[in-house]
Enzyme design. Structure first.
Site, PDB file in Angstrom:
ATOM      1  N   HIS A  33      14.577  11.357  -0.471  1.00 49.32           N
ATOM      2  CA  HIS A  33      13.616  12.086  -1.303  1.00 49.32           C
ATOM      3  C   HIS A  33      13.890  11.910  -2.793  1.00 49.32           C
ATOM      4  CE1 HIS A  33      12.229  14.988   2.135  1.00 49.32           C
ATOM      5  NE2 HIS A  33      12.653  13.838   2.610  1.00 49.32           N
TER       6      HIS A  33
ATOM      7  N   ASP B  94       5.446   8.652   8.176  1.00 46.91           N
ATOM      8  CA  ASP B  94       4.828   9.224   6.972  1.00 46.91           C
ATOM      9  C   ASP B  94       5.727   9.040   5.752  1.00 46.91           C
ATOM     10  OD1 ASP B  94       6.582  11.007   8.311  1.00 46.91           O
ATOM     11  OD2 ASP B  94       5.801  12.709   7.193  1.00 46.91           O
TER      12      ASP B  94
ATOM     13  N   GLU C 119       6.294  13.815   9.805  1.00 44.16           N
ATOM     14  CA  GLU C 119       7.592  14.460   9.997  1.00 44.16           C
ATOM     15  C   GLU C 119       7.940  15.366   8.827  1.00 44.16           C
ATOM     16  OE1 GLU C 119      11.706  15.366   9.618  1.00 44.16           O
ATOM     17  OE2 GLU C 119      10.721  13.938   8.281  1.00 44.16           O
ATOM     18  N   GLU C 120       7.443  15.011   7.640  1.00 42.98           N
ATOM     19  CA  GLU C 120       7.925  15.654   6.414  1.00 42.98           C
ATOM     20  C   GLU C 120       7.318  17.030   6.133  1.00 42.98           C
ATOM     21  OE1 GLU C 120      10.341  14.642   4.771  1.00 42.98           O
ATOM     22  OE2 GLU C 120      10.536  12.482   5.024  1.00 42.98           O
TER      23      GLU C 120
END
Length: 397
Positions: free
Chosen positions: A368, A84, A142-143
């Site tokens: 990020h 993702d 996952e995020e």
């Protein structure tokens, strides 16, 4: 096994450019957690016609597991790659930058999937010579809590699996090195959303109002005493207020404010202590200032734990593999970010390690960040490191 390992390495070297091409394609078309329709289809299409068992839509999302049955007796091993992306507008200027506005692979999951696809295909090619069974775990989401791993586990992805291995490429660690740690490696996490409500009014008559901003400001300050006075100074705990929304006119007293943040910890014993103190402080603020509140407090990712014995085996395998692209295997200590690989490690003895992806001498952009990128040499290093670990872990003890 050494001969097999060398032939696997040769195959991976020959497909290094393909690995990079896959990564760049995925980077151009990122998808957010729980919405990875095209990425999931791309992965399924890759395995079309290959000598393996593919199970799609594992859990309730877009997860995929691929079973590669070896021709010899051995263990059953899961290896995981997530796929993702994040809600970030890319600012790298790369020729293969995201074509999906406001969405970016800013954490390296495109690289995880790229190396894993080529490694999986290589293992399929040599499967008759492999001991045991390998399950490739292509994991979405996952995020975003509760995380895709938890959902996939509930969907049965660990049935029959003895151990799980995973890699994360790291833009803050130098390329050419592999990093590990035994025991706790990633923080556990809790998140919260809080609304504090008082009574609105005019700045010229504060006595007729009840200022939610003042109450919120006191909460922001006092909640830090959890870290400074309620847990051992030898334990890592952080309380972060990431958002404080009290925007309004300069002369108006706000009726309510909204706060959001998270809590990180490296010792699960501290989780109930932190939650209890957090709620006690909030209740005290409400009593002191005569305000009300609404709280959404959620515990999500556990502390991620590496099994010491399995980690020793993985590290030894990588060190003894004499991988030409690797110039060091180092203990990096625990990392302060959280990882939903932790759910696998709760269920099975597991090992999660890091592959450096920063080009020395260039700026470091953390995960990020809109300028996040990776040195693509990390892909072949990931593939060879994981191949070495897989071969070592599959052997009968």
């Amino acid at each position: 096994m050494d001969s097999l390992k060398e032939r696997i390495f040769t195959e991976l070297d020959q497909r290094k450019d393909e690995m990079i091409a896959i990564r760049r394609h995925l980077h151009e078309y990122p998808e957010l957690s729980f919405h990875e329709t095209e990425t999931s289809q791309y992965i399924r299409d890759f395995y079309q016609g290959k000598d393996c068992k593919v199970t799609a839509n594992v859990g309730t999302g877009y997860g995929i597991i691929v079973d590669i049955q070896g021709g010899k007796p051995g263990k059953s091993l899961g290896i995981r790659a997530d796929f993702d992306a994040l809600p970030i507008e890319e600012a790298t200027g790369l020729p293969f930058a995201s074509k999906n506005p406001g969405v970016m692979h800013a954490c390296g999951h495109d690289g995880h999937t790229a190396y894993m696809l080529i490694l999986a295909d290589t293992l399929i090619k040599f499967k008759d010579e492999l001991p045991g069974m390998i399950r490739i775990i292509h994991q979405p989401a996952e995020e975003v809590p509760p995380g895709g791993s938890k959902d996939m586990i509930e969907g049965g992805c660990l049935e029959g699996i003895e151990h799980v291995l995973g890699i994360h490429v790291m833009s803050t660690m130098d390329v050419g090195k592999v990093y590990y740690h035994k025991g706790g490696i990633h923080t556990g996490r809790a998140t919260f959303k809080l609304t504090i409500t008082g009574k609105g009014g005019h700045g010229s008559a504060p006595q007729d109002a009840n200022d939610a901003i003042v109450a919120g400001a006191h909460f922001v300050t006092v909640v830090q005493t959890i870290v400074s006075r309620r847990v051992s100074p030898f334990d890592a705990v952080t309380v972060t207020i990431g958002s404080f929304d009290g925007k309004g006119s300069a002369n108006v007293i706000k009726e309510s404010v909204s706060l959001e943040g998270d809590i990180r910890l490296m010792n699960e014993d501290n989780r109930p202590i932190v939650e209890k103190q957090f709620k006690q402080i909030l209740e005290g603020i409400a009593q002191t200032f005569g305000v009300s509140y609404e709280l959404d407090y959620g515990n999500d990712y556990p502390v991620c734990m590496n099994d010491p014995e399995l980690t020793d085996k993985v590290v030894s395998a990588i060190q003894s593999a004499n991988i030409t692209e690797i110039r060091g295997v180092e203990d990096a200590g625990p990392q302060t970010a959280s990882e939903d690989f932790s759910y696998y490690a709760l269920e099975r003895p597991s090992c999660f390690f890091w592959v450096g992806a920063h080009t020395p001498g260039t700026p470091i952009y953390p995960h990020h960040n809109p300028k996040f990128t990776i040195d693509e040499k990390a892909l072949i290093i990931s593939a060879k490191s994981m191949a070495s670990a897989v071969l070592a872990c599959l052997e009968e003890v």
